[in-house]
Enzyme design. Structure first.
Site, PDB file in Angstrom:
ATOM      1  N   GLY A   1      -9.628  -5.127   5.246  1.00  0.00           N
ATOM      2  CA  GLY A   1      -9.993  -4.244   6.359  1.00  0.00           C
ATOM      3  C   GLY A   1      -9.231  -4.512   7.653  1.00  0.00           C
ATOM      4  O   GLY A   1      -9.581  -3.972   8.694  1.00  0.00           O
TER       5      GLY A   1
ATOM      6  N   LYS B   1      -2.114   2.449   9.218  1.00  0.00           N
ATOM      7  CA  LYS B   1      -2.515   1.341   8.346  1.00  0.00           C
ATOM      8  C   LYS B   1      -1.327   0.459   7.970  1.00  0.00           C
ATOM      9  O   LYS B   1      -0.219   0.955   7.780  1.00  0.00           O
ATOM     10  CB  LYS B   1      -3.164   1.893   7.064  1.00  0.00           C
TER      11      LYS B   1
ATOM     12  N   ARG C   1      -7.742  -6.741  -9.825  1.00  0.00           N
ATOM     13  CA  ARG C   1      -8.549  -7.932 -10.163  1.00  0.00           C
ATOM     14  C   ARG C   1      -9.989  -7.516 -10.380  1.00  0.00           C
ATOM     15  O   ARG C   1     -10.332  -6.353 -10.203  1.00  0.00           O
ATOM     16  CB  ARG C   1      -8.482  -8.905  -8.984  1.00  0.00           C
TER      17      ARG C   1
ATOM     18  N   LYS D   1      -4.349  10.825   7.316  1.00  0.00           N
ATOM     19  CA  LYS D   1      -5.438  11.571   7.940  1.00  0.00           C
ATOM     20  C   LYS D   1      -6.651  10.650   8.011  1.00  0.00           C
ATOM     21  O   LYS D   1      -6.956   9.948   7.050  1.00  0.00           O
ATOM     22  CB  LYS D   1      -5.741  12.791   7.067  1.00  0.00           C
TER      23      LYS D   1
ATOM     24  N   LYS E   1       0.807  -1.228   0.000  1.00  0.00           N
ATOM     25  CA  LYS E   1       0.000   0.000   0.000  1.00  0.00           C
ATOM     26  C   LYS E   1       0.834   1.268   0.000  1.00  0.00           C
ATOM     27  O   LYS E   1       0.396   2.290  -0.537  1.00  0.00           O
ATOM     28  CB  LYS E   1      -0.938  -0.027   1.190  1.00  0.00           C
TER      29      LYS E   1
ATOM     30  N   GLU F   1      -6.532   2.706  -2.187  1.00  0.00           N
ATOM     31  CA  GLU F   1      -5.806   1.553  -2.719  1.00  0.00           C
ATOM     32  C   GLU F   1      -6.317   1.197  -4.104  1.00  0.00           C
ATOM     33  O   GLU F   1      -7.360   1.675  -4.540  1.00  0.00           O
ATOM     34  CB  GLU F   1      -5.915   0.339  -1.785  1.00  0.00           C
TER      35      GLU F   1
ATOM     36  N   HIS G   1     -17.191   5.680   0.429  1.00  0.00           N
ATOM     37  CA  HIS G   1     -16.232   4.850  -0.309  1.00  0.00           C
ATOM     38  C   HIS G   1     -16.707   4.831  -1.763  1.00  0.00           C
ATOM     39  O   HIS G   1     -17.760   4.292  -2.061  1.00  0.00           O
ATOM     40  CB  HIS G   1     -16.189   3.438   0.280  1.00  0.00           C
TER      41      HIS G   1
HETATM   42  P1  ADP Z   1      -8.277  -2.926   2.944  1.00  0.00           P
HETATM   43  O1  ADP Z   1      -7.307  -3.207   1.839  1.00  0.00           O
HETATM   44  O2  ADP Z   1      -7.912  -3.626   4.210  1.00  0.00           O
HETATM   45  O3  ADP Z   1      -9.698  -3.131   2.530  1.00  0.00           O
HETATM   46  P2  ADP Z   1      -8.511  -0.016   2.586  1.00  0.00           P
HETATM   47  O4  ADP Z   1      -7.346   0.892   2.555  1.00  0.00           O
HETATM   48  O5  ADP Z   1      -9.165  -0.308   1.284  1.00  0.00           O
HETATM   49  O6  ADP Z   1      -8.093  -1.376   3.326  1.00  0.00           O
HETATM   50  O7  ADP Z   1      -9.595   0.553   3.581  1.00  0.00           O
HETATM   51  C1  ADP Z   1     -10.753  -0.182   3.905  1.00  0.00           C
HETATM   52  C2  ADP Z   1     -11.764   0.713   4.590  1.00  0.00           C
HETATM   53  O8  ADP Z   1     -11.186   1.298   5.778  1.00  0.00           O
HETATM   54  C3  ADP Z   1     -12.225   1.895   3.771  1.00  0.00           C
HETATM   55  O9  ADP Z   1     -13.283   1.553   2.886  1.00  0.00           O
HETATM   56  C4  ADP Z   1     -12.685   2.836   4.883  1.00  0.00           C
HETATM   57  O10 ADP Z   1     -13.930   2.379   5.393  1.00  0.00           O
HETATM   58  C5  ADP Z   1     -11.635   2.630   5.972  1.00  0.00           C
HETATM   59  N1  ADP Z   1     -10.497   3.583   5.839  1.00  0.00           N
HETATM   60  C6  ADP Z   1      -9.313   3.367   5.221  1.00  0.00           C
HETATM   61  N2  ADP Z   1      -8.525   4.474   5.248  1.00  0.00           N
HETATM   62  C7  ADP Z   1      -9.228   5.432   5.893  1.00  0.00           C
HETATM   63  C8  ADP Z   1      -8.983   6.831   6.228  1.00  0.00           C
HETATM   64  N3  ADP Z   1      -7.838   7.468   5.903  1.00  0.00           N
HETATM   65  N4  ADP Z   1      -9.960   7.500   6.890  1.00  0.00           N
HETATM   66  C9  ADP Z   1     -11.124   6.877   7.233  1.00  0.00           C
HETATM   67  N5  ADP Z   1     -11.418   5.597   6.955  1.00  0.00           N
HETATM   68  C10 ADP Z   1     -10.498   4.867   6.297  1.00  0.00           C
END
Ligand code: ADP
Length: 447
Positions: A165, A158, A291, A201, A116, A287, A208
């Site tokens: 998630g 993260k 796929r 942040k 990521k 991200e 989303h």
């Molecule tokens: P994964 O690959 O584990 O699914 P993501 O980066 O796609 O992780 O994030 C999954 C979810 O986490 C997002 O859809 C959102 O709900 C929450 N999230 C991720 N980053 C943020 C952020 N900067 N602020 C608020 N929520 C976030």
């Protein structure tokens, strides 16, 4: 064009890919674990190969067995579906070394987007707006404090190798930062074997929104519009729609064009999804998935284009069947993910489906691999089907969804159908007014 495609997956997505292959006149091979000998995709495929016992690591994740199944059956390409090996760069590389086409992007592109931190760096370089945060991995507390103070609290820590998630921690103030950094890093190490974490942040009320993109294999990129997947539980999508009720035509075109150009500049080939959080009119990249997504049917519903056909065409060197100007958006579509779970507690509910009756009529699509008498094995995820409804506009789509949910019967196990029957009658959902926290708050209220 390919003569024979091996489908390295199970459940509804294996059937989805199989249908596309049949339409294109391509022979199909499926692989399956001993637990899936009676699965629908096994019954419908031209050939099937049992590749191991129920645990995924011994079957659906067993690269050697899958390559052996290709060799035995003479398959010239592999479609990985989603999950399992679909974002495994090593798998793509091994297939290439065996002269078998991986229906997806190159191993190198999977690798970049699977990390990521690297993905975010690449997105920024390609002109995609990103969430403000650290430029790379953050290891020490002092640096973490400096970055968090700069971008402002709350912040989210993260995992670079994160997915599904997992491995995310929020720090509301500086007092939470130390522990959040430590726990996120320890959890990431345990879950993904890589403890690198980064800071961004934390957006408090975002939606989303993700853009479906395709690289045609000749250096061109197109987008197929966006999907709104804000209704989530534990960061897992539950209900998805296209188009997003929150975007106007100008915003849609702006973000779509940015994504299509980025895909072209990257030299990406095949299907991908660029995911954003959207707040106060701004998009923030989180991200890219390299796929096909679970929720791809809502895009198919509003564009009328079969995305699996396009994946197969591109992988075989035939390019896309459409240009950007041919992709038109028509009406509105919603997908409900139906899981074999208790609709209140979400505990899995495997077992035998005694009766399975799906809705029909104009604008209804059900993608499912189950049938009456089918026994859901306890080893895999709990998705048993997807209901996708299309209407000329969002109001018609919701009316049709309500009646389709009424017709849907699944007896013998618990499913999340009752949750959707509640949601379809909710005023916020009817108005399209929800963010990524809406569903969890709604469930916590126990309405
Ligand atoms: P994964 O690959 O584990 O699914 P993501 O980066 O796609 O992780 O994030 C999954 C979810 O986490 C997002 O859809 C959102 O709900 C929450 N999230 C991720 N980053 C943020 C952020 N900067 N602020 C608020 N929520 C976030």
């Amino acid at each position: 064009m390919f003569q024979k495609i091996l489908i390295a997956n199970r459940g509804e997505i294996a059937l989805r890919v199989l249908r596309a292959c049949k339409e294109l006149g391509i022979q199909t091979v499926v692989v399956h674990s001993t637990a899936d000998a009676d699965a629908m995709h096994v019954r419908l495929a031209d050939e099937s190969v049992c590749i191991g016992p129920p645990p995924s690591r011994d079957s659906y994740l067993n690269i050697h067995q899958i390559v052996a199944a290709c060799e035995i059956t003479g398959a010239d390409a592999v479609h990985p579906g989603y999950g399992f090996l679909s974002e495994n760069a090593k798998f793509a590389d091994i297939l290439a070394a065996h002269n078998i086409t991986f229906i997806g992007p190159s191993g190198d592109h999977i690798r970049i987007m699977g990390d990521k931190i690297e993905a975010k760096r690449t997105a920024k370089r390609l002109g995609i707006p990103v969430v403000p945060g650290s430029d790379g991995a953050v290891t020490d507390q002092k640096e973490a404090r400096r970055i968090a103070a700069e971008i402002g609290y709350p912040v989210i820590i993260k995992a670079s190798a994160g997915g599904g998630g997992r491995g995310m921690k929020v720090a509301l103030t500086e007092a939470d930062l130390e522990i959040a950094l430590q726990t996120a890093s320890t959890e990431a190490g345990a879950a993904f074997g890589d403890d690198a974490v980064y800071i961004e942040k934390y957006l408090e009320k975002p939606r989303h929104i993700e853009v479906q993109v395709f690289g045609d294999g000749f250096g061109r990129g197109v987008h197929f519009g966006e999907r709104d997947c804000s209704l989530q539980r534990r960061h897992q999508k539950v209900w998805e729609e296209a188009p997003s009720p929150a975007l106007n035509a100008e915003e849609r075109a702006r973000i779509g064009d940015i994504c299509a150009k980025a895909i072209a500049d990257l030299g990406y080939s095949g299907a991908g999804t660029i995911e954003f959080l959207y707040e106060n009119g701004e998009f923030y990249f989180i991200e890219m998935n390299t796929r096909l997504q679970v929720e791809h049917p809502v895009t198919e519903a509003i564009t009328g284009i079969d995305l699996v056909h396009e994946q197969i065409r591109v992988a075989s060197g035939g390019g896309l069947s459409v240009k950007q100007e041919d992709i038109k958006f028509n009406g509105h579509a919603i997908e409900c993910r139906i899981n074999a779970e208790d609709p209140r507690t979400f505990t899995p509910s495997p077992g035998t489906i005694t009766h399975f009756h799906t809705p029909g009529g104009l604008g209804i699509r059900v993608d499912s691999g189950v049938y009456s008498g089918y026994k859901i094995p306890p080893y895999y995820d709990s998705l048993i089907g997807k209901l996708i409804v299309h209407g000329r506009n969002r109001v018609e789509c919701m009316m049709r969804l309500r009646r389709a949910l009424d017709e849907f019967v699944v007896d013998g196990i618990k499913t999340t159908l009752p949750l959707f029957r509640d949601l379809v009658g909710n005023a916020d959902i009817a108005n399209g007014e929800y963010d990524i926290h809406w569903l969890e708050k709604y469930l916590a209220k126990g309405e």
